[in-house]
Design an enzyme around this catalytic site. Structure first.
Site, PDB file in Angstrom:
ATOM      1  CG  ASP A  28      -0.946   4.288  12.017  1.00  0.00           C
ATOM      2  OD1 ASP A  28      -1.233   5.332  12.640  1.00  0.00           O
ATOM      3  OD2 ASP A  28      -0.835   4.261  10.775  1.00  0.00           O
TER       4      ASP A  28
HETATM    5  C1  BGC Z   1      -1.433   7.742  10.453  1.00  0.00           C
HETATM    6  C2  BGC Z   1      -0.080   7.937  11.107  1.00  0.00           C
HETATM    7  C3  BGC Z   1      -0.152   9.080  12.085  1.00  0.00           C
HETATM    8  C4  BGC Z   1      -1.253   8.805  13.092  1.00  0.00           C
HETATM    9  C5  BGC Z   1      -1.406   9.896  14.118  1.00  0.00           C
HETATM   10  C6  BGC Z   1      -2.570   7.655  11.452  1.00  0.00           C
HETATM   11  O1  BGC Z   1      -3.800   7.682  10.819  1.00  0.00           O
HETATM   12  O2  BGC Z   1      -1.419   6.592   9.655  1.00  0.00           O
HETATM   13  O3  BGC Z   1       0.910   8.155  10.146  1.00  0.00           O
HETATM   14  O4  BGC Z   1       1.083   9.248  12.716  1.00  0.00           O
HETATM   15  O5  BGC Z   1      -2.485   8.677  12.406  1.00  0.00           O
HETATM   16  O6  BGC Z   1      -1.944  11.043  13.535  1.00  0.00           O
END
Ligand code: BGC
Length: 753
Positions: A231
């Protein structure tokens, strides 16, 4: 042209390989220009594209391209429709090809442990079977176009509070039965190109460096072939993460962690084979996409039409006391800002820059005689006397009143959890006041998770529109006026109040959050506790009625390894065509292990014309009967009776049959001096020893109640003697002098595996 990945890999320097293991920037995987490896772009999100052309961020702050916002997971899961979910993936896959995106960062399959999780709107269900089924279908749809998905957030990421450091503390059985199966299903059935590891720690170890999760469970056990991406910002220690199976760190690391990887290989702390493998996985993904580019344009209008259909198939009619559908010649008053400006998606990384948004008010004007009063402003919780008075006056004159209520953006979002489960107080007050002047009241809800419903008995109709995507307004109007017959079913329970929720005492922990309710999540808990709920899991009404008949099992017995086929006839007994989701639940009646009353193990959605009957057939395998035995490291179901139930919701079971299940495997029995005689009696193999010891004890104590005095048998009945014997550890046999230690050991040896 097919690329020879191994050949490319063999020409790469160690620095180039390490370089691939982190992003180029916010949204790109790196390429290797000199070897013709292109850099590819990835983008959120689960329910539409959030492609950022300019400044990148993972919080949904900066603008992205104009795109289509499809219904978020909270709503699409309620379709209980695998075909629809696959089509949704298909449409998003086409859009991704048109926008040149190699991976769409979704779906989100985390289990809704509490109604308070700020991101529940991005997740499918409180039930792992449902979440896994719809996720697998979605992944298949997207990946038809050689665009990857990123199933997220792996794993046990069920709250936003301190999401980047908090440790989710759950026992293995709970993880295996509740929090992992949706990932497992999607991996085994659809092989997502990527899995996104979560921010949090799982039992103390960051998901991003959790060898057990990423290498052992995901890859060795489930056979995951793709790559694991972090993530955004989830990396704690990069080298440790790589060894634990984390292939790509996102976003860019500025070269710092790439250098750490090179240094670790050089000083021998990291095996170069681990790096090679990660690089190979990344190259595989890049070329899978690059070799299958589709020449496409964004088809925004057509996709908007599909977003409308997806919402129509998913919204849930929770209550209808004969008030819906609305009729064209009735005077209907719509109240609430959301009728004109729907809240149709949540905040954060999944936030889409919709190219257009439809609203219920404009759509309803084409279907009936509708007027509007704002009543309250959606943005904040302030009771506006003037707006309320105007709505109440208008309500007195209308045939029917429809209130568009819901949670303001600030009440639920990525990054924090909800503070409570209530709608804004100003809305609850106004709904009650409107009902007092006009009892013909319907409420339409716009929310990403359950809310309390203090006015429920005063509303004659209740439509759960959830967050409907950009065409949700039209879909809600279609359902209200009966252009579309609703067919969504709740993918979660609506508890009466927050404190009823099983995680209530242990949600939102900071350093750690303990999953003390174990496997009793959602309806598994409410059913076991026989607790009243506002609406149960799987509930959803239609404008027609369905009857269930003729339930059949293809056999009354089943042995482990076989499958069972369950069929039932469903008839549309009403006047309009409609769709019903038949749900199949299994309940363990062996009484040998603590389990939920019943669990969802199958479902099928069928469309029926008035008077029409269809036979629905579903199949169960051994896994559907099993719980996870930590001792066996495997799924296991005791021999005995199981309830097979079909119904229209988890609490509307229409028919059930009993199945006799048989396994030839037994849980291992470790016999020692503290094993009880009861343990022996319960084990088929050791039962003779248990019986022998009871006989010896009876003889020793002369405990034959027949000949006892009245006083003696009053003091010690047979039941009590049996209970005492059952909990008697074997060491007692020696201390009473019934056997010598050697004699006991030699008896034990005869029964030990
Ligand atoms: C989120 C993800 C997301 C990623 C990219 C993160 O903060 O938890 O779900 O895909 O950011 O935007």
């Amino acid at each position: 042209m097919e690329h020879d990945i191994k050949a490319i890999l063999s020409q790469m320097t160690m620095e180039e390989k390490a370089g691939l293991c982190s992003g180029l920037d916010f949204w790109h995987f790196k390429g290797v220009e000199r070897l013709g490896v292109p850099s590819v772009m990835v983008s959120d999100g689960p329910h539409g594209l959030r492609k950022q052309d300019e400044s990148g961020d993972h919080l949904g702050i900066n603008d992205s391209i104009k795109a289509v916002c499809f219904p978020p997971a909270v709503l699409s899961a309620c379709s209980f429709d695998r075909e629809l979910m696959e089509r949704l993936g298909d449409v998003i896959g086409c859009e991704a090809q048109a926008a040149d995106l190699a991976v769409v960062l979704g779906p989100g399959v985390n289990i809704k442990r509490s109604p308070l999780c700020g991101r529940n709107f991005e997740y499918f269900s409180e039930d792992p079977y449902l979440a896994g089924e719809v996720a697998a279908a979605f992944v298949k749809g997207v990946q038809k176009h050689h665009v990857g998905t990123s199933i997220k957030h792996f794993a046990a990421n069920n709250q936003e509070t301190r999401r980047m450091t908090c440790s989710s503390e759950a026992d293995e059985r709970t993880l295996r039965e509740i929090y992992l199966p949706a990932f497992e299903k999607a991996v085994k059935e659809a092989q997502p190109y990527t899995v996104m590891c979560s921010y949090n720690r799982v039992n103390g170890t960051f998901a991003s460096e959790n060898d057990w999760l990423l290498n052992k469970v995901l890859r060795d056990e489930w056979g995951f072939e793709g790559l694991v991406v972090s993530d955004w910002g989830a990396v704690n220690e990069r080298v440790k993460g790589l060894a634990a199976g984390l292939d790509v760190e996102m976003p860019a690391s500025g070269g710092i962690t790439d250098a750490q990887i090179v240094a670790a290989v050089k000083d021998g702390t990291l095996d170069e084979a681990v790096l090679d493998q990660a690089a190979e996985r990344i190259l595989t993904l890049i070329f899978r996409y690059e070799e299958h580019r589709e020449q496409r344009e964004l088809t925004l209008e057509a996709d908007h039409a599909f977003a409308r259909k997806a919402a129509q198939e998913s919204m849930v009619l929770l209550k209808n006391d004969g008030i819906l559908p609305l009729k064209a010649d009735e005077s209907v008053l719509f109240v609430g800002e959301y009728a004109e400006k729907p809240r149709y998606q949540g905040g954060g990384s999944s936030h889409i820059n919709s190219f257009k948004v439809s609203d219920a008010m404009s759509a309803a004007k084409k279907l009936g005689t509708v007027s509007f009063a704002k009543g309250f402003s959606g943005a904040e919780d302030i009771y506006d006397e003037a707006l309320a008075a105007e709505a109440i006056e208008a309500a007195k004159k209308a045939d029917k009143v429809v209130v568009f209520a819901g949670l303001p953006d600030s009440f639920e979002s990525e990054g924090y959890d909800r503070a409570h489960m209530d709608l804004p107080a100003c809305q609850n007050r106004l709904i009650a006041e409107l009902a007092a002047v006009n009892p013909n009241l319907v409420v339409v809800l716009h929310n990403g998770a359950p809310v309390t419903l203090p006015w429920l008995d005063k509303a004659r109709g209740l439509l759960e529109a959830y967050l409907g995507g950009q065409a949700g307004g039209e879909a809600a109007a279609d359902i209200l006026f009966g252009v579309v017959n609703p067919s969504g079913k709740l993918a979660e329970t609506f508890p009466v109040k927050l404190s009823d929720n099983p995680s209530y005492l242990n949600f939102g922990g900071k350093e750690t959050v303990e999953y003390r309710e174990g496997v009793f999540v959602g309806y598994r808990y409410y059913d076991k506790k026989e607790m009243a709920v506002n609406f149960p899991f799987g509930h959803g009404l239609s404008y027609t009625t369905f009857t269930y008949s003729n339930m059949k099992l293809n056999s009354a017995d089943m042995t482990e390894g076989e499958t069972l086929s369950v069929s039932v006839d469903v008839t549309n007994t009403g006047a309009v065509a409609g769709k019903e989701t038949v749900q199949l639940y299994v309940g363990d009646r062996t009484g040998k292990v603590q389990r939920p009353i019943r669990e969802l193990k199958g479902f099928a959605k069928v469309e029926l014309a008035p008077g029409e009957t269809k036979t629905v057939t579903m199949t169960l395998d051994s896994r559907a009967f099993s719980w996870y035995s930590v001792e066996l490291h495997d799924w296991y179901a005791f021999s005995g009776e199981y309830e097979i139930a079909v119904g229209a919701s988890s609490r509307d079971i229409r028919l059930s049959e009993t199945l006799s299940y048989r396994t030839n495997r037994a849980l291992p029995l470790h016999i020692g001096i503290n094993t009880t005689i009861g343990d022996l009696l319960e084990n088929e193999k050791a039962k003779p020893l248990g019986e022998k010891l009871i006989r010896m004890m009876d003889a020793f104590f002369g405990a034959d109640s027949q000949g006892d005095s009245d006083a003696a048998s009053e003091a010690m009945g047979d039941d009590m003697m049996d209970a005492i014997a059952a909990s008697q550890p074997l060491r007692g046999i020696v201390s009473f002098g019934i056997m010598t230690p050697e004699e006991l050991q030699s008896e034990i040896a005869k029964y030990t595996d």
